[in-house]
Motif scaffolding. Sequence first.
Motif, mmCIF file in Angstrom:
data_model
loop_
_atom_site.group_PDB
_atom_site.id
_atom_site.type_symbol
_atom_site.label_atom_id
_atom_site.label_comp_id
_atom_site.label_asym_id
_atom_site.label_seq_id
_atom_site.Cartn_x
_atom_site.Cartn_y
_atom_site.Cartn_z
ATOM 1 N N LEU A 64 -4.104 -4.802 8.218
ATOM 2 C CA LEU A 64 -4.939 -4.974 7.153
ATOM 3 C C LEU A 64 -6.129 -3.889 7.013
ATOM 4 O O LEU A 64 -6.428 -3.207 5.932
ATOM 5 C CB LEU A 64 -5.620 -6.068 7.173
ATOM 6 N N VAL A 65 -6.666 -3.230 8.067
ATOM 7 C CA VAL A 65 -7.558 -2.286 8.289
ATOM 8 C C VAL A 65 -7.085 -0.938 7.814
ATOM 9 O O VAL A 65 -7.437 -0.109 7.101
ATOM 10 C CB VAL A 65 -8.120 -2.287 9.454
ATOM 11 N N PHE A 66 -5.693 -0.743 8.299
ATOM 12 C CA PHE A 66 -5.129 0.504 7.878
ATOM 13 C C PHE A 66 -4.676 0.569 6.435
ATOM 14 O O PHE A 66 -5.178 1.563 5.685
ATOM 15 C CB PHE A 66 -3.638 0.416 8.590
ATOM 16 N N PHE A 67 -4.228 -0.365 5.671
ATOM 17 C CA PHE A 67 -3.931 -0.350 4.387
ATOM 18 C C PHE A 67 -5.104 -0.570 3.561
ATOM 19 O O PHE A 67 -5.347 0.342 2.473
ATOM 20 C CB PHE A 67 -2.851 -1.421 3.770
ATOM 21 N N HIS A 83 -4.240 17.951 -8.722
ATOM 22 C CA HIS A 83 -3.857 18.598 -7.257
ATOM 23 C C HIS A 83 -4.723 18.287 -6.406
ATOM 24 O O HIS A 83 -4.210 18.053 -5.102
ATOM 25 C CB HIS A 83 -4.043 19.948 -7.635
ATOM 26 N N ALA A 84 -6.145 18.075 -6.528
ATOM 27 C CA ALA A 84 -7.101 17.595 -5.666
ATOM 28 C C ALA A 84 -6.847 16.287 -5.186
ATOM 29 O O ALA A 84 -7.088 16.022 -4.083
ATOM 30 C CB ALA A 84 -8.366 17.656 -6.221
ATOM 31 N N MET A 85 -6.498 15.343 -6.158
ATOM 32 C CA MET A 85 -6.116 14.078 -5.847
ATOM 33 C C MET A 85 -4.946 13.976 -4.765
ATOM 34 O O MET A 85 -4.870 13.190 -3.711
ATOM 35 C CB MET A 85 -5.747 13.265 -6.834
ATOM 36 N N MET A 86 -3.741 14.690 -5.095
ATOM 37 C CA MET A 86 -2.602 14.683 -4.099
ATOM 38 C C MET A 86 -2.985 15.452 -2.786
ATOM 39 O O MET A 86 -2.556 14.636 -1.612
ATOM 40 C CB MET A 86 -1.752 15.559 -4.764
ATOM 41 N N ALA A 87 -3.971 16.305 -2.818
ATOM 42 C CA ALA A 87 -4.403 16.949 -1.371
ATOM 43 C C ALA A 87 -5.114 15.878 -0.519
ATOM 44 O O ALA A 87 -4.937 15.537 0.477
ATOM 45 C CB ALA A 87 -5.286 18.197 -1.566
ATOM 46 N N GLY A 88 -5.922 15.064 -1.470
ATOM 47 C CA GLY A 88 -6.784 14.158 -0.792
ATOM 48 C C GLY A 88 -6.058 13.063 -0.245
ATOM 49 O O GLY A 88 -6.271 12.142 0.830
ATOM 50 N N ALA A 89 -5.109 12.447 -0.988
ATOM 51 C CA ALA A 89 -3.917 11.299 -0.695
ATOM 52 C C ALA A 89 -3.207 11.978 0.634
ATOM 53 O O ALA A 89 -3.072 10.852 1.518
ATOM 54 C CB ALA A 89 -3.030 11.065 -1.746
ATOM 55 N N LEU A 90 -3.058 13.147 0.644
ATOM 56 C CA LEU A 90 -2.164 13.444 1.938
ATOM 57 C C LEU A 90 -3.209 13.506 3.237
ATOM 58 O O LEU A 90 -2.569 13.355 4.239
ATOM 59 C CB LEU A 90 -1.689 15.009 1.638
ATOM 60 N N ALA A 91 -4.477 14.070 2.881
ATOM 61 C CA ALA A 91 -5.363 14.082 3.951
ATOM 62 C C ALA A 91 -5.760 12.710 4.645
ATOM 63 O O ALA A 91 -5.966 12.531 5.678
ATOM 64 C CB ALA A 91 -6.654 14.739 3.608
ATOM 65 N N ILE A 92 -5.691 11.871 3.587
ATOM 66 C CA ILE A 92 -6.028 10.123 3.923
ATOM 67 C C ILE A 92 -4.902 9.987 4.777
ATOM 68 O O ILE A 92 -5.033 9.034 5.871
ATOM 69 C CB ILE A 92 -6.294 9.486 2.534
ATOM 70 N N TYR A 93 -3.551 10.153 4.281
ATOM 71 C CA TYR A 93 -2.322 9.664 4.849
ATOM 72 C C TYR A 93 -2.258 10.340 6.320
ATOM 73 O O TYR A 93 -2.153 9.407 7.486
ATOM 74 C CB TYR A 93 -1.129 10.188 4.175
ATOM 75 N N ALA A 95 -5.171 10.933 8.151
ATOM 76 C CA ALA A 95 -6.101 10.365 9.059
ATOM 77 C C ALA A 95 -5.596 9.017 9.231
ATOM 78 O O ALA A 95 -5.841 8.737 10.722
ATOM 79 C CB ALA A 95 -7.329 10.272 8.102
ATOM 80 N N GLN A 96 -4.829 8.312 8.495
ATOM 81 C CA GLN A 96 -4.316 6.885 8.665
ATOM 82 C C GLN A 96 -2.956 7.151 9.902
ATOM 83 O O GLN A 96 -3.089 6.324 10.960
ATOM 84 C CB GLN A 96 -3.386 6.391 7.645
ATOM 85 N N VAL A 97 -2.288 8.010 9.868
ATOM 86 C CA VAL A 97 -1.117 8.244 11.108
ATOM 87 C C VAL A 97 -2.072 8.600 12.167
ATOM 88 O O VAL A 97 -1.397 8.176 13.422
ATOM 89 C CB VAL A 97 -0.271 9.378 10.538
ATOM 90 N N ILE A 98 -3.224 9.493 12.159
ATOM 91 C CA ILE A 98 -3.674 9.596 13.574
ATOM 92 C C ILE A 98 -4.347 8.469 13.989
ATOM 93 O O ILE A 98 -4.515 8.188 15.239
ATOM 94 C CB ILE A 98 -4.648 10.843 13.193
ATOM 95 N N ILE A 102 -3.540 6.628 17.809
ATOM 96 C CA ILE A 102 -4.715 6.352 18.739
ATOM 97 C C ILE A 102 -4.559 5.044 18.877
ATOM 98 O O ILE A 102 -4.593 4.658 20.282
ATOM 99 C CB ILE A 102 -5.983 6.866 18.046
ATOM 100 N N VAL A 103 -4.615 4.010 17.896
ATOM 101 C CA VAL A 103 -4.376 2.740 18.346
ATOM 102 C C VAL A 103 -3.195 2.490 19.035
ATOM 103 O O VAL A 103 -3.280 1.631 20.229
ATOM 104 C CB VAL A 103 -4.322 1.667 16.934
#
Length: 159
Positions: A64-67, A83-93, A95-98, A102-103
Amino acid sequence: MTDSDPAATPVKRGVALSNRPFAVMLRAGLRASVWMLPLAAAGCWIFRGAEGGWSAALGAAIALVFFSGGLLLMDKMVGDNAHAMMAGALAIYLAQVIFLGIVIFGLSEASWLDGPAFAIGVIAVTLVWQAAQVVAFIRLRQPVYDVPAGSSESSERQP
């Protein structure tokens, strides 16, 4: 009534009218998934004991926290530049994978964690969340193309 009168605009049933699609998808995902945490915990508690119940609850909470975190961040960064939104989405993804790595790394040696029950909690929330998110996005009826300048929907309806 005129075309510019917002009260005259018919609202179709089942269509979410929002200019914030990520907020709508977040709300739908949370509504559908929040009940899965106690359900997965109770099911694992019955079949795998107290350790399984707590492990499933932890897995469901992490999912739940992840999504939620990803959609909250996407909602904050929505803009006009695709383009900025796609780059931001990839950065967020990324960060989520990292975060998830870690968890998982941190919990991999935990003797108190029931791994299969933890996975059941994560998978249960993931499936329900993804289904709710897809349904919410479909109901948004977002256009997938730009409307040409100078045209309007009302002028297209006239013969």
